[in-house]
Design an enzyme around this catalytic site. Structure first.
Site, PDB file in Angstrom:
ATOM      1  N   HIS A 121       0.673  -1.173   0.096  1.00  0.00           N
ATOM      2  CA  HIS A 121       0.129  -0.130  -0.108  1.00  0.00           C
ATOM      3  C   HIS A 121       0.761   1.283  -0.153  1.00  0.00           C
ATOM      4  O   HIS A 121       0.276   2.147  -0.029  1.00  0.00           O
ATOM      5  CB  HIS A 121      -0.585   0.336   1.250  1.00  0.00           C
ATOM      6  CG  HIS A 121      -1.894  -1.521   1.330  1.00  0.00           C
ATOM      7  ND1 HIS A 121      -2.845  -1.005   1.268  1.00  0.00           N
ATOM      8  CD2 HIS A 121      -1.684  -2.280   1.712  1.00  0.00           C
ATOM      9  CE1 HIS A 121      -3.364  -2.667   1.609  1.00  0.00           C
ATOM     10  NE2 HIS A 121      -2.213  -3.394   2.151  1.00  0.00           N
ATOM     11  N   SER A 170      15.814  21.748 -15.829  1.00  0.00           N
ATOM     12  CA  SER A 170      14.406  22.664 -16.177  1.00  0.00           C
ATOM     13  C   SER A 170      14.793  23.407 -16.840  1.00  0.00           C
ATOM     14  O   SER A 170      16.200  24.047 -16.208  1.00  0.00           O
ATOM     15  CB  SER A 170      13.798  22.724 -14.804  1.00  0.00           C
ATOM     16  OG  SER A 170      13.183  24.208 -15.078  1.00  0.00           O
ATOM     17  N   LYS A 188      16.691  21.894 -10.727  1.00  0.00           N
ATOM     18  CA  LYS A 188      15.832  20.322 -10.987  1.00  0.00           C
ATOM     19  C   LYS A 188      16.670  19.642 -11.816  1.00  0.00           C
ATOM     20  O   LYS A 188      17.841  19.771 -12.858  1.00  0.00           O
ATOM     21  CB  LYS A 188      14.764  20.607 -11.621  1.00  0.00           C
ATOM     22  CG  LYS A 188      13.493  21.539 -11.604  1.00  0.00           C
ATOM     23  CD  LYS A 188      13.308  20.888  -9.981  1.00  0.00           C
ATOM     24  CE  LYS A 188      11.997  19.229 -10.803  1.00  0.00           C
ATOM     25  NZ  LYS A 188      11.147  20.176 -11.498  1.00  0.00           N
ATOM     26  N   GLU A 242      10.251   8.413 -17.095  1.00  0.00           N
ATOM     27  CA  GLU A 242       9.286   9.383 -17.451  1.00  0.00           C
ATOM     28  C   GLU A 242       8.080   9.054 -18.498  1.00  0.00           C
ATOM     29  O   GLU A 242       7.223   8.538 -18.463  1.00  0.00           O
ATOM     30  CB  GLU A 242       8.576  10.900 -17.269  1.00  0.00           C
ATOM     31  CG  GLU A 242       9.436  11.265 -15.829  1.00  0.00           C
ATOM     32  CD  GLU A 242       8.614  12.645 -15.615  1.00  0.00           C
ATOM     33  OE1 GLU A 242       8.583  13.403 -15.847  1.00  0.00           O
ATOM     34  OE2 GLU A 242      10.204  12.906 -15.207  1.00  0.00           O
ATOM     35  N   TYR A 296      -8.795 -12.301 -47.065  1.00  0.00           N
ATOM     36  CA  TYR A 296      -8.356 -10.713 -46.812  1.00  0.00           C
ATOM     37  C   TYR A 296      -8.468  -9.987 -47.062  1.00  0.00           C
ATOM     38  O   TYR A 296      -9.902  -9.623 -48.181  1.00  0.00           O
ATOM     39  CB  TYR A 296      -6.822 -10.967 -48.182  1.00  0.00           C
ATOM     40  CG  TYR A 296      -6.161  -9.159 -48.123  1.00  0.00           C
ATOM     41  CD1 TYR A 296      -4.886  -8.962 -47.453  1.00  0.00           C
ATOM     42  CD2 TYR A 296      -6.852  -8.552 -49.048  1.00  0.00           C
ATOM     43  CE1 TYR A 296      -4.609  -8.699 -46.908  1.00  0.00           C
ATOM     44  CE2 TYR A 296      -6.062  -7.365 -49.299  1.00  0.00           C
ATOM     45  CZ  TYR A 296      -4.848  -6.863 -48.576  1.00  0.00           C
ATOM     46  OH  TYR A 296      -4.826  -5.451 -48.329  1.00  0.00           O
ATOM     47  N   GLN A 326      -3.934  -3.861 -44.150  1.00  0.00           N
ATOM     48  CA  GLN A 326      -2.863  -2.914 -44.292  1.00  0.00           C
ATOM     49  C   GLN A 326      -2.567  -2.235 -43.158  1.00  0.00           C
ATOM     50  O   GLN A 326      -1.943  -1.911 -42.873  1.00  0.00           O
ATOM     51  CB  GLN A 326      -3.182  -2.152 -45.609  1.00  0.00           C
ATOM     52  CG  GLN A 326      -1.836  -1.328 -46.281  1.00  0.00           C
ATOM     53  CD  GLN A 326      -2.155  -1.147 -47.107  1.00  0.00           C
ATOM     54  OE1 GLN A 326      -2.218  -1.407 -48.029  1.00  0.00           O
ATOM     55  NE2 GLN A 326      -2.608   0.975 -47.315  1.00  0.00           N
TER      56      GLN A 326
END
Ligand code: ARG
Length: 457
Positions: free
Chosen positions: A156, A277, A283, A290, A317, A322
């Protein structure tokens, strides 16, 4: 210019229709597979006496020359062609004349494209598996270095029990091993040859599909020609295996992002895998992690897209098919990049051992061991659990930790407490005692490391 398929119609189409219909700007990456398939086809036609050996030799040499010219850059792909299959056939015919026109005997673009994409994705699957192994090796290497580094284990996202960083990392190694397994399983069903299914119904020529399949490294042939040209299960299966892989990479990235925050500071990413940054001088952002997390979204999207494209298609087909390529190509490109970046990131990160240890010392994560201590002295677990909980509550109230409570204070809760309780609840002891298979003790983690190393050898 009239199309190669002019006949039934004059083969003249509007430019916008051509642009809409064309797939050459994305299927040209299957040029090499298309040529290999054609070479095997020419060889089969000659072996079965459908064309002469000389004709087959001319075709094969011509195809090889086209491949070499494409690789060297001497030959540029003509983007006005409808697709890569048409381009190569057109180029071959312009180089060889009528012999070039014989290549398409007992074949259709429908089995041709089904073949090419299987061959292309087979190579991608192998390359991705190789990259997964490299990531596992990087994870195992860090795990080995950190098998004695204590950190809080969480449930948790609340501190739960002490574990080692090595143990935590090894959890990812096992996830990635399952990904490898899924990829090899996907490859098995992918590696079945559709060539020779022709347009949909097979052919009147006496062909040898096994000959072609074997030449192209397939393990077998599609045994129903309708299925052979309309099966794209392997695209969905690869997309699904890679979605699960990305889910793992995304969870890993999420932890890396958390761990490198000031709130945790469990790890420090190498400058080489972070950004700054444009406004905030302090920073150091984990952008790469990310992005791995973010790119998982597009890989899932591509899976949904192919499943949706296929769901309403009648046999055999349909041009909708495609739409199978761009998504899975993008998925493969994305996954390969993510694996490479993550491998670099994991190999170069530094571990802030003291911060991990300090965090492990603050959350009463040895309370289970305190209860176990009383159990070993004869109390039923539930009773021991309650006493330990009351001790934790007292510590919180008095701003103490289990290690600093005096024996006298302990004895107020139970007479069973003795001096040895302190060594039993030290974080080192909590980790060292978890010797069960798969557990966090150094010995158990070493066994896990050996098992994984054996698998990726
Ligand atoms: N470009 C087509 C595809 O990717 C090749 C097959 C075309 N076949 C056809 N009958 N139009 O699916």
């Amino acid at each position: 210019m009239a199309k190669m398929w002019a006949g039934r119609t004059d083969g003249v189409t509007e430019k916008i229709a051509d642009d809409f219909n064309s797939s050459i700007h994305f299927d040209s990456r299957m040029a090499s597979q298309d040529i290999q398939g054609s070479m095997a086809h020419a060889a089969m036609l000659a072996a079965k006496g459908i064309i002469s050996n000389d004709e087959a030799d001319t075709l094969i040499v011509g195809l090889e020359a086209i491949l070499n010219d494409l690789i060297s850059g001497d030959l540029k792909i003509d983007l006005t062609c409808e697709d890569i299959h048409m381009f190569i056939e057109q180029e071959l015919t312009s180089r060889l004349g009528d012999v070039g026109k014989k290549l398409h005997t007992a074949r259709s673009r429908n089995d041709q494209v089904a073949l090419d994409i299987r061959m292309y994705l087979r190579e991608e699957t192998d390359e991705i598996s190789c990259l997964v192994k490299k990531l596992i090796a990087a994870v195992v290497n860090q795990a080995e270095k950190n098998k004695g580094v204590i950190m809080p284990g969480y449930t948790h996202l609340q501190r739960a029990q002490p574990i080692t960083f090595g143990h935590h990392l090894m959890a990812y190694a096992f996830m990635l091993l399952r990904d490898l397994d899924r990829l090899s399983d996907t490859r098995k069903r992918m590696n079945i040859s559709p060539i020779g299914c022709c347009a949909l119904a097979g052919t009147t020529y006496d062909t040898d599909r096994y000959f072609e399949a074997e030449k192209l490294g397939f393990d077998g042939i599609c045994l129903n020609s309708l299925d052979g040209v309309s099966d794209r299960d392997f695209v969905a299966e690869l997309g699904s295996a890679l979605s699960i892989l990305m889910m793992h990479l995304s969870r890993f990235s999420e932890e890396i992002i958390l761990w490198s925050s000031w709130e945790f500071k469990f790890i420090e990413l190498s400058d080489a895998y972070t950004t700054g940054s444009s406004i905030m001088p302090q920073k150091k952002n984990p952008d790469m992690a990310e992005l791995v997390r973010g790119k998982t979204g597009r890989v899932y999207g591509n899976l949904m897209s192919i499943l949706t494209v296929l769901k309403g298609l009648p046999l055999a087909y349909n041009k909708d098919m495609q739409e199978d390529k761009e998504g899975i190509f993008d998925t493969c490109d994305t996954v390969k990049m993510c694996l490479k970046v993550l491998t670099g990131m994991i190999s170069t990160l530094t571990v802030c051992e003291d911060n991990m240890k300090a965090a492990a010392g603050k959350g009463f994560i040895n309370a289970t061991d305190l209860a176990d201590y009383l159990v070993k002295k004869g109390l039923p677990f539930r009773t021991a659990y309650k006493i330990s909980g009351e001790i934790v509550a007292q510590c919180i109230k008095e701003n103490k930790i289990l290690e600093t409570l005096t024996l006298a204070e302990y004895k107020k809760h139970s007479n069973l407490f003795e001096e040895d309780l302190y060594s039993e609840i030290s974080l080192e002891a909590c980790v060292a005692k978890r010797i069960s298979k798969g557990g966090t003790s150094v010995k158990s983690v070493e066994e896990q490391i050996e098992a994984v190393k054996e698998k990726i050898k």
